[in-house]
Structure formats: structure tokens, C-alpha cells
Design a protein around this motif. Structure first.
Motif, mmCIF file in Angstrom:
data_model
loop_
_atom_site.group_PDB
_atom_site.id
_atom_site.type_symbol
_atom_site.label_atom_id
_atom_site.label_comp_id
_atom_site.label_asym_id
_atom_site.label_seq_id
_atom_site.Cartn_x
_atom_site.Cartn_y
_atom_site.Cartn_z
ATOM 1 N N ASN A 22 0.845 -1.196 0.000
ATOM 2 C CA ASN A 22 0.000 0.000 0.000
ATOM 3 C C ASN A 22 0.882 1.249 0.000
ATOM 4 O O ASN A 22 1.879 1.326 0.736
ATOM 5 N N ASP A 23 0.528 2.237 -0.815
ATOM 6 C CA ASP A 23 1.294 3.489 -0.893
ATOM 7 C C ASP A 23 1.440 4.167 0.463
ATOM 8 O O ASP A 23 2.404 4.900 0.696
ATOM 9 N N ALA A 24 0.495 3.936 1.366
ATOM 10 C CA ALA A 24 0.519 4.592 2.671
ATOM 11 C C ALA A 24 1.766 4.214 3.479
ATOM 12 O O ALA A 24 2.169 4.951 4.387
ATOM 13 N N TYR A 25 2.398 3.067 3.144
ATOM 14 C CA TYR A 25 3.564 2.611 3.886
ATOM 15 C C TYR A 25 4.877 2.952 3.182
ATOM 16 O O TYR A 25 5.940 2.509 3.598
ATOM 17 N N LEU A 26 4.797 3.736 2.122
ATOM 18 C CA LEU A 26 5.996 4.120 1.367
ATOM 19 C C LEU A 26 6.147 5.637 1.376
ATOM 20 O O LEU A 26 5.168 6.373 1.433
ATOM 21 N N GLN A 27 7.381 6.080 1.289
ATOM 22 C CA GLN A 27 7.657 7.507 1.231
ATOM 23 C C GLN A 27 8.085 7.898 -0.174
ATOM 24 O O GLN A 27 8.915 7.229 -0.786
ATOM 25 N N ASP A 28 7.501 8.962 -0.674
ATOM 26 C CA ASP A 28 7.928 9.565 -1.946
ATOM 27 C C ASP A 28 7.845 8.601 -3.131
ATOM 28 O O ASP A 28 8.686 8.637 -4.044
ATOM 29 N N ARG A 29 6.862 7.704 -3.127
ATOM 30 C CA ARG A 29 6.684 6.848 -4.295
ATOM 31 C C ARG A 29 5.227 6.454 -4.438
ATOM 32 O O ARG A 29 4.598 6.034 -3.461
ATOM 33 N N ASN A 30 4.721 6.574 -5.638
ATOM 34 C CA ASN A 30 3.356 6.131 -5.935
ATOM 35 C C ASN A 30 3.457 4.748 -6.564
ATOM 36 O O ASN A 30 3.487 4.600 -7.788
ATOM 37 N N LEU A 31 3.533 3.737 -5.719
ATOM 38 C CA LEU A 31 3.713 2.371 -6.203
ATOM 39 C C LEU A 31 2.512 1.910 -7.010
ATOM 40 O O LEU A 31 2.657 1.155 -7.981
ATOM 41 N N THR A 32 1.309 2.358 -6.631
ATOM 42 C CA THR A 32 0.101 1.956 -7.346
ATOM 43 C C THR A 32 0.210 2.282 -8.832
ATOM 44 O O THR A 32 -0.102 1.448 -9.693
#
Length: 421
Positions: free
Chosen positions: A95-105
Motif C-alpha cells: 500500500n502506498d501509505a507505507y511508502l515515502q515519496d513513491r506512488n507504487l500503485t
């Protein structure tokens, strides 16, 4: 459980926002009418799409891309349900909420877009070399299924009782037909799948449904397509038959088919689930307890219910010389249920096992998708707790009365070359 929306005619989105999971689970399902001819073609196609696209043109590049996407899981495969065949793409990613500065989706959907819409074509079709490689892989998978003698026995039984019927068509296709699949067959099936297949998209995770609807529209713009009702075909057998085959093997396989008036869409379906559990669905059931434990006639003994086709099966692995006695004891277990001879342990523990299995699905996003897809056509208001209540209300008399409508239609005995005739 899921909120449903329509992205285009014939393209449905099912979302389940929940904080239970730290990953996003996605499943895209392309569904069409199942035939013996298209099953193998579509399975080869699913392999080709997974390992041959313009963004990641090699298997190595594809796997490296998944690693770069924080270990995202993405794969394609095929399945069947009733008279329908499905090519599905499954993905799980952080989930993007657990990443910094990246839109993994966005990055994951860029890869999915490439997989589905940007295959690696060579002169307007799939690469011949890659096609031959993946076709060979599928044939190897089909061969491996029939090396398992229990699977082979069940497949042969289905061929005998439902020839040229969805029940006896493998989701991966038959080897004889697969060997004749051409590059042009796959190219045509790809076009049909993208342009005409009914599409269901499931998303589970801590996300906003509207946000995902917009992402899907941006990356996966599917055109409108027609939909058709899914059916459960309960063809009937005219007479009881027995078939014996011999192979070079040590343990014989005794598989028995029964017809029932029940399918997954029947009001009595929950009763049939309990009946199957009492008959042979669990280690406390009659087949396991009496055929295997008490009489020591089988290495294993169990039952299963094919809800799309209204077919109940009893399967066992036995010593070849015990065939007649084992079959008689199996027959007796169904008679006991028909006569109402169901112990409290068999009855209550079956209900408990059914409920526990259903509730365990709450811990799996993938399981929630699969069970909802299975049950939504049966009950548009399906919930896990609601279905469990259906089992609670069932009585022993309900099970006994339904068992009286079960008819034995075919015995398939796969035995050793030295085994009993």
C-alpha cells in the motif's frame, strides 16, 4: 462485502476498502464460454502475456521489475466455473501509505497495462520462439496432472459421465488439442479476450474506491461488451455403468459418481454442503471413519461435491483385491444417511468445520475475493455470517431427505495390471 460499480457495459469493479491488510490485492478476470478448443489456447495466452510485453520483454526483466516494485506479486493463470472459462491476472503489492515519496500503485498499473495491452509482438503477432516455449510449458503442466493417478481417475470418470461437456473439459485444455494450437489461434483469442470477454475486477485493501476507479480507467480502458447469464448444466445419466481400466501402478483408485438435483443455485445447496461433509468431506465423516479407519479398506477415502454440475463423488485409494468390499461399504454409508443414521458428532462437527473454513477466509484478501465470486450469483446479499446461519438452521432430517435424491450413476475403477477385473 464488496461495493459494485460499472466501468463500462460488461466491465464490473468490486471494491472492499478495509484496514485489515497492509497490501492491496487485485484480481482481473476475463470470462467467456468454455469450450474444449479455447481452454488450451487461453492457457497458452495467459503464459505469453505474463512473460512477453514491451515494458519487460524477457522473463528476467519481468522478475526484476517485480523486485523493483517492492516484491510485488503478479501472475496470470486460467480456471473454469460451470460453463465459463476465465483468464485471470492476480497482483499483490504494498500500500502506498507505507511508502515515502513513491506512488507504487501507478507503477504497478503501468506494468499491468503493459501485460494486458502491450504484448511483445513481432510483425503484428506474438514471437514464434516465445510462443513455442510457453506452449511446451502448458503441455508439460497438463502431462503432470495425469501423472497423478487420482487426478487421472477423476478426469476419466468425468469424461465417461459427461462427455463433451464443461464438467469434463480441463481449464488448461487437453494435450491432443494443445499440440495443434497455432500462433494465429492465440492472436485471435487475445483479441476476443480484450474486446469481448466479460470482465470482473476485484480490489481489496486500505484504499479509496473512487481513487481506484479513476486509476483503472486511466490505465485499463476496456470497451463495452455484451454479457450473458452463467448456467449450471445438470445433464442426466440414463443408466448405471461401471468402467475398469488397468495401468502400471501399485495402488488402485475407486471413484464413484452420484447425480443430485442440486447445484450452487439451488435452495438446497447449503443442505448439500452439510450432506457432503457428513458423507466424506472431513476426517470425522462416514467414509473416512468406516471405510478407512474401521474396515481398513482404503489408504484414503473422501467425498466432494461439484456444485456447478450437481455431481457428488466418493473417491478412495485401495488394494485392488478389496474393490467389491470397499464399494459395498461406501454404498452403505450413503444408505445410512438416507435412513437418517447420522450421529451428533458427524452432524455437529460438519457444521462446525464448514463454518470455521468460511470464517478463516476473513484472514485472506484473496480468499475473500474467491468466495464472494463463488457465492454472489447464488445470493446477491451474500455475507460470511449470513451463509453460516443457513447451515445452523439445517436439520438431520433435511440431510436425510436430500440424500434420498442422490443416485449412483458410474463406478470407475483404475487398477493395477495384475488387479481384479
Amino acid at each position: 462485502m464488496f461495493t459494485t460499480s460499472t466501468l463500462a457495459p460488461g466491465v464490473r469493479l468490486y471494491t472492499m476498502p478495509t484496514k485489515q491488510f497492509k497490501t492491496i490485492t487485485l484480481s482481473i478476470k476475463f470470462t467467456t464460454k468454455l469450450t474444449a478448443e479455447n481452454a488450451g489456447v487461453r492457457t497458452v495466452l495467459s503464459n505469453l502475456l505474463q512473460f512477453s510485453n514491451q515494458l519487460t520483454p524477457t522473463t528476467t526483466a519481468f522478475r526484476k521489475k517485480l523486485d523493483d516494485l517492492y516484491g510485488t506479486s503478479l501472475y496470470l493463470d486460467t480456471m473454469k466455473r460451470g460453463d465459463q472459462h476465465t483468464v485471470y491476472l492476480n497482483a499483490d503489492f504494498v500500500n502506498d501509505a507505507y511508502l515515502q515519496d513513491r506512488n507504487l500503485t501507478e507503477d504497478v498499473f503501468e506494468l499491468i497495462q503493459a501485460v494486458l495491452f502491450k504484448p511483445l509482438f513481432n510483425e503484428d503477432t506474438f514471437d514464434q520462439r516465445i510462443f513455442e516455449r510457453e506452449k511446451k510449458q502448458v503441455i508439460t503442466r497438463v502431462d503432470s496432472l495425469y501423472e497423478d493417478k487420482s487426478r487421472y481417475a477423476q478426469h476419466r470418470l468425468l469424461e465417461l459421465i459427461r462427455p463433451n461437456h464443461p464438467a469434463s473439459i480441463s481449464a488448461m485444455g487437453e494435450k491432443s488439442l494443445l499440440e495443434n494450437v497455432t500462433l494465429e489461434d492465440v492472436k485471435q483469442e487475445y483479441s476476443k479476450m480484450i474486446e469481448s470477454d466479460e470482465i470482473s475486477i476485484y480490489v481489496v485493501g486500505d484504499m479509496n474506491s473512487e481513487t481506484y476507479k479513476n486509476v483503472l480507467k486511466n490505465y485499463l480502458s476496456f470497451s463495452a461488451r455484451e454479457t450473458s447469464p452463467r448456467t449450471n448444466d445438470t445433464a442426466m445419466t440414463t443408466e448405471y455403468l461401471e468402467t475398469v481400466e488397468k495401468l502400471d501402478m501399485k495402488q488402485a483408485k475407486l471413484h464413484i459418481a452420484y447425480e443430485t438435483p442440486v447445484t450452487s443455485k439451488s435452495k438446497e445447496f447449503p443442505v448439500m454442503q452439510v450432506l457432503n461433509g457428513v458423507f466424506g468431506g472431513y476426517p470425522h465423516s462416514k467414509l473416512f471413519t468406516n471405510v478407512r479407519e474401521k474396515e481398513s479398506l482404503a489408504y484414503y477415502a473422501s467425498s466432494s461435491f461439484a456444485s456447478s454440475y450437481g455431481l457428488l463423488f466418493a473417491v478412495s485409494g485401495i488394494d485392488p483385491v478389496e474393490k467389491e468390499k470397499a464399494e459395498a461399504v461406501i454404498d452403505q454409508q450413503l444408505i445410512e444417511i438416507q435412513n437418517g443414521n447420522i450421529t451428533d458428532r458427524e452432524f455437529l462437527q460438519t457444521k462446525s468445520m464448514l463454518k470455521n473454513q468460511l470464517m478463516e477466509i476473513k484472514d485472506s484478501a484473496r480468499g475473500l475475493i474467491e468466495v464472494y465470486e463463488s457465492y454472489q450469483e447464488i445470493d446477491s446479499n451474500f455475507t460470511l455470517d449470513g451463509w453460516a446461519e443457513k447451515w445452523t438452521a439445517i436439520t438431520k432430517e433435511d440431510v436425510s431427505e436430500l440424500a434420498k435424491k442422490v443416485t449412483k450413476v458410474h463406478t470407475f475403477f483404475l487398477t493395477t495390471k495384475e488387479g481384479a477385473s
